[in-house]
Write a protein that holds these residues in place. Structure first.
Motif, PDB file in Angstrom:
ATOM      1  N   GLY A  77       0.818  -1.225   0.000  1.00 34.43           N
ATOM      2  CA  GLY A  77       0.000   0.000   0.000  1.00 34.43           C
ATOM      3  C   GLY A  77       0.844   1.264   0.000  1.00 34.43           C
ATOM      4  N   PRO A  78       1.794   1.393   0.937  1.00 32.21           N
ATOM      5  CA  PRO A  78       2.652   2.577   0.940  1.00 32.21           C
ATOM      6  C   PRO A  78       3.509   2.721  -0.321  1.00 32.21           C
ATOM      7  CG  PRO A  78       2.708   1.518   3.080  1.00 32.21           C
ATOM      8  CD  PRO A  78       1.948   0.599   2.158  1.00 32.21           C
ATOM      9  N   VAL A  79       3.995   1.601  -0.855  1.00 31.27           N
ATOM     10  CA  VAL A  79       4.795   1.681  -2.082  1.00 31.27           C
ATOM     11  C   VAL A  79       3.929   2.205  -3.225  1.00 31.27           C
ATOM     12  CG1 VAL A  79       5.981   0.313  -3.848  1.00 31.27           C
ATOM     13  CG2 VAL A  79       6.521  -0.039  -1.444  1.00 31.27           C
ATOM     14  N   MET A  80       2.709   1.719  -3.318  1.00 30.78           N
ATOM     15  CA  MET A  80       1.813   2.197  -4.376  1.00 30.78           C
ATOM     16  C   MET A  80       1.427   3.654  -4.136  1.00 30.78           C
ATOM     17  SD  MET A  80       1.645  -0.194  -6.534  1.00 30.78           S
ATOM     18  CE  MET A  80       0.309   0.348  -7.582  1.00 30.78           C
ATOM     19  N   ALA A  81       1.229   4.037  -2.884  1.00 34.12           N
ATOM     20  CA  ALA A  81       0.847   5.417  -2.573  1.00 34.12           C
ATOM     21  C   ALA A  81       1.958   6.402  -2.900  1.00 34.12           C
ATOM     22  CB  ALA A  81       0.461   5.535  -1.099  1.00 34.12           C
ATOM     23  N   HIS A  82       3.192   6.009  -2.636  1.00 36.62           N
ATOM     24  CA  HIS A  82       4.319   6.911  -2.874  1.00 36.62           C
ATOM     25  C   HIS A  82       4.808   6.882  -4.314  1.00 36.62           C
ATOM     26  CE1 HIS A  82       5.035   8.205   1.261  1.00 36.62           C
ATOM     27  NE2 HIS A  82       4.739   6.970   1.629  1.00 36.62           N
ATOM     28  N   GLY A  83       4.710   5.717  -4.960  1.00 31.81           N
ATOM     29  CA  GLY A  83       5.274   5.615  -6.302  1.00 31.81           C
ATOM     30  C   GLY A  83       4.312   5.212  -7.382  1.00 31.81           C
ATOM     31  N   ASN A  84       3.070   4.877  -6.996  1.00 29.88           N
ATOM     32  CA  ASN A  84       2.068   4.445  -7.975  1.00 29.88           C
ATOM     33  C   ASN A  84       2.598   3.334  -8.877  1.00 29.88           C
ATOM     34  OD1 ASN A  84      -0.513   4.494  -9.040  1.00 29.88           O
ATOM     35  ND2 ASN A  84       0.027   5.979 -10.619  1.00 29.88           N
ATOM     36  N   GLY A  85       3.317   2.380  -8.259  1.00 32.08           N
ATOM     37  CA  GLY A  85       3.869   1.258  -9.014  1.00 32.08           C
ATOM     38  C   GLY A  85       5.264   1.487  -9.524  1.00 32.08           C
ATOM     39  N   ASP A  86       5.777   2.698  -9.362  1.00 28.56           N
ATOM     40  CA  ASP A  86       7.138   3.000  -9.803  1.00 28.56           C
ATOM     41  C   ASP A  86       8.067   2.974  -8.589  1.00 28.56           C
ATOM     42  OD1 ASP A  86       9.054   3.466 -11.703  1.00 28.56           O
ATOM     43  OD2 ASP A  86       8.557   5.576 -12.006  1.00 28.56           O
ATOM     44  N   TRP A  87       9.318   3.323  -8.796  1.00 31.14           N
ATOM     45  CA  TRP A  87      10.341   3.245  -7.752  1.00 31.14           C
ATOM     46  C   TRP A  87      10.027   4.150  -6.560  1.00 31.14           C
ATOM     47  CZ3 TRP A  87      13.609  -0.603  -8.170  1.00 31.14           C
ATOM     48  CH2 TRP A  87      13.914  -1.110  -9.441  1.00 31.14           C
ATOM     49  N   VAL A  88      10.258   3.605  -5.368  1.00 29.85           N
ATOM     50  CA  VAL A  88      10.088   4.341  -4.116  1.00 29.85           C
ATOM     51  C   VAL A  88      11.364   4.178  -3.303  1.00 29.85           C
ATOM     52  CG1 VAL A  88       8.804   4.470  -1.944  1.00 29.85           C
ATOM     53  CG2 VAL A  88       7.601   3.996  -4.085  1.00 29.85           C
ATOM     54  N   LYS A  89      11.885   5.282  -2.808  1.00 32.14           N
ATOM     55  CA  LYS A  89      13.098   5.236  -1.990  1.00 32.14           C
ATOM     56  C   LYS A  89      12.790   4.590  -0.640  1.00 32.14           C
ATOM     57  CE  LYS A  89      15.243   9.287  -3.998  1.00 32.14           C
ATOM     58  NZ  LYS A  89      15.774  10.629  -3.756  1.00 32.14           N
ATOM     59  N   LEU A  90      13.743   3.823  -0.140  1.00 32.40           N
ATOM     60  CA  LEU A  90      13.562   3.192   1.160  1.00 32.40           C
ATOM     61  C   LEU A  90      13.369   4.225   2.258  1.00 32.40           C
ATOM     62  CD1 LEU A  90      16.051   0.178   1.113  1.00 32.40           C
ATOM     63  CD2 LEU A  90      13.615   0.237   0.547  1.00 32.40           C
ATOM     64  N   SER A  91      14.000   5.376   2.120  1.00 32.70           N
ATOM     65  CA  SER A  91      13.831   6.427   3.132  1.00 32.70           C
ATOM     66  C   SER A  91      12.373   6.881   3.195  1.00 32.70           C
ATOM     67  CB  SER A  91      14.758   7.608   2.856  1.00 32.70           C
ATOM     68  OG  SER A  91      14.527   8.144   1.569  1.00 32.70           O
ATOM     69  N   ASP A  92      11.704   6.961   2.038  1.00 28.88           N
ATOM     70  CA  ASP A  92      10.284   7.327   2.013  1.00 28.88           C
ATOM     71  C   ASP A  92       9.428   6.218   2.623  1.00 28.88           C
ATOM     72  OD1 ASP A  92      10.919   9.707   0.758  1.00 28.88           O
ATOM     73  OD2 ASP A  92      10.472   8.956  -1.250  1.00 28.88           O
ATOM     74  N   LEU A  93       9.811   4.986   2.348  1.00 33.59           N
ATOM     75  CA  LEU A  93       9.079   3.853   2.899  1.00 33.59           C
ATOM     76  C   LEU A  93       9.223   3.801   4.420  1.00 33.59           C
ATOM     77  CD1 LEU A  93       7.385   1.533   1.804  1.00 33.59           C
ATOM     78  CD2 LEU A  93       9.474   0.175   1.644  1.00 33.59           C
ATOM     79  N   ARG A  94      10.436   3.993   4.906  1.00 31.54           N
ATOM     80  CA  ARG A  94      10.673   3.983   6.354  1.00 31.54           C
ATOM     81  C   ARG A  94       9.948   5.128   7.056  1.00 31.54           C
ATOM     82  NH1 ARG A  94      15.850   2.825   4.991  1.00 31.54           N
ATOM     83  NH2 ARG A  94      16.524   4.927   5.459  1.00 31.54           N
ATOM     84  N   ALA A  95       9.789   6.258   6.388  1.00 30.18           N
ATOM     85  CA  ALA A  95       9.137   7.425   6.983  1.00 30.18           C
ATOM     86  C   ALA A  95       7.612   7.317   6.965  1.00 30.18           C
ATOM     87  CB  ALA A  95       9.570   8.692   6.242  1.00 30.18           C
ATOM     88  N   ASP A  96       7.065   6.414   6.171  1.00 27.10           N
ATOM     89  CA  ASP A  96       5.624   6.278   6.047  1.00 27.10           C
ATOM     90  C   ASP A  96       5.013   5.837   7.378  1.00 27.10           C
ATOM     91  OD1 ASP A  96       3.302   5.920   3.866  1.00 27.10           O
ATOM     92  OD2 ASP A  96       3.153   4.345   5.391  1.00 27.10           O
ATOM     93  N   LEU A  97       3.979   6.541   7.802  1.00 30.93           N
ATOM     94  CA  LEU A  97       3.353   6.283   9.101  1.00 30.93           C
ATOM     95  C   LEU A  97       2.776   4.871   9.199  1.00 30.93           C
ATOM     96  CD1 LEU A  97       2.666   7.417  11.862  1.00 30.93           C
ATOM     97  CD2 LEU A  97       0.560   8.327  10.876  1.00 30.93           C
ATOM     98  N   SER A  98       2.158   4.389   8.136  1.00 34.48           N
ATOM     99  CA  SER A  98       1.562   3.045   8.193  1.00 34.48           C
ATOM    100  C   SER A  98       2.641   1.965   8.297  1.00 34.48           C
ATOM    101  CB  SER A  98       0.641   2.787   7.004  1.00 34.48           C
ATOM    102  OG  SER A  98       1.362   2.746   5.799  1.00 34.48           O
TER     103      SER A  98
END
Length: 92
Positions: A9-30
């Motif tokens: 869910g967070p990967v899709m929310a941040h990148g819509n199926g494209d690349w997402v940085k791990l820093s963005d993933l780690r910062a995601d509240l969920s």
């Protein structure tokens, strides 16, 4: 809920199926909440995420140099499964 399900869910929310940085993933509240409530641990560091995504390469594409991840499409997942089956048949 599995780690795969918690991250998709967070990967899709941040990148819509494209690349997402791990820093963005780690910062995601969920993601942070999942690690705290379900795993009873801190969010993984880059090395731990790398190990996870390497172990789940059929579902995730991980770019170590960019420290980024994206989900594999259903077609890519099927292709990975077919490659593994073909390799098993070659060995047999």
């Amino acid at each position: 809920m599995t780690v795969d399900e918690a991250l998709l869910g967070p990967v899709m929310a941040h990148g819509n199926g494209d690349w997402v940085k791990l820093s963005d993933l780690r910062a995601d509240l969920s993601v942070r909440n999942f690690f705290q409530s379900m795993l009873k641990s801190a969010v993984w560091n880059n090395r731990e995420f790398e190990d996870f995504f390497d172990g789940h390469f059929d579902k995730w594409e991980f770019d170590k140099k960019r420290a980024s991840v994206r989900p594999r499409s259903a077609a890519q997942q099927l292709e990975e499964k077919l490659k593994r089956v073909a390799k098993r048949e070659e060995v047999a």
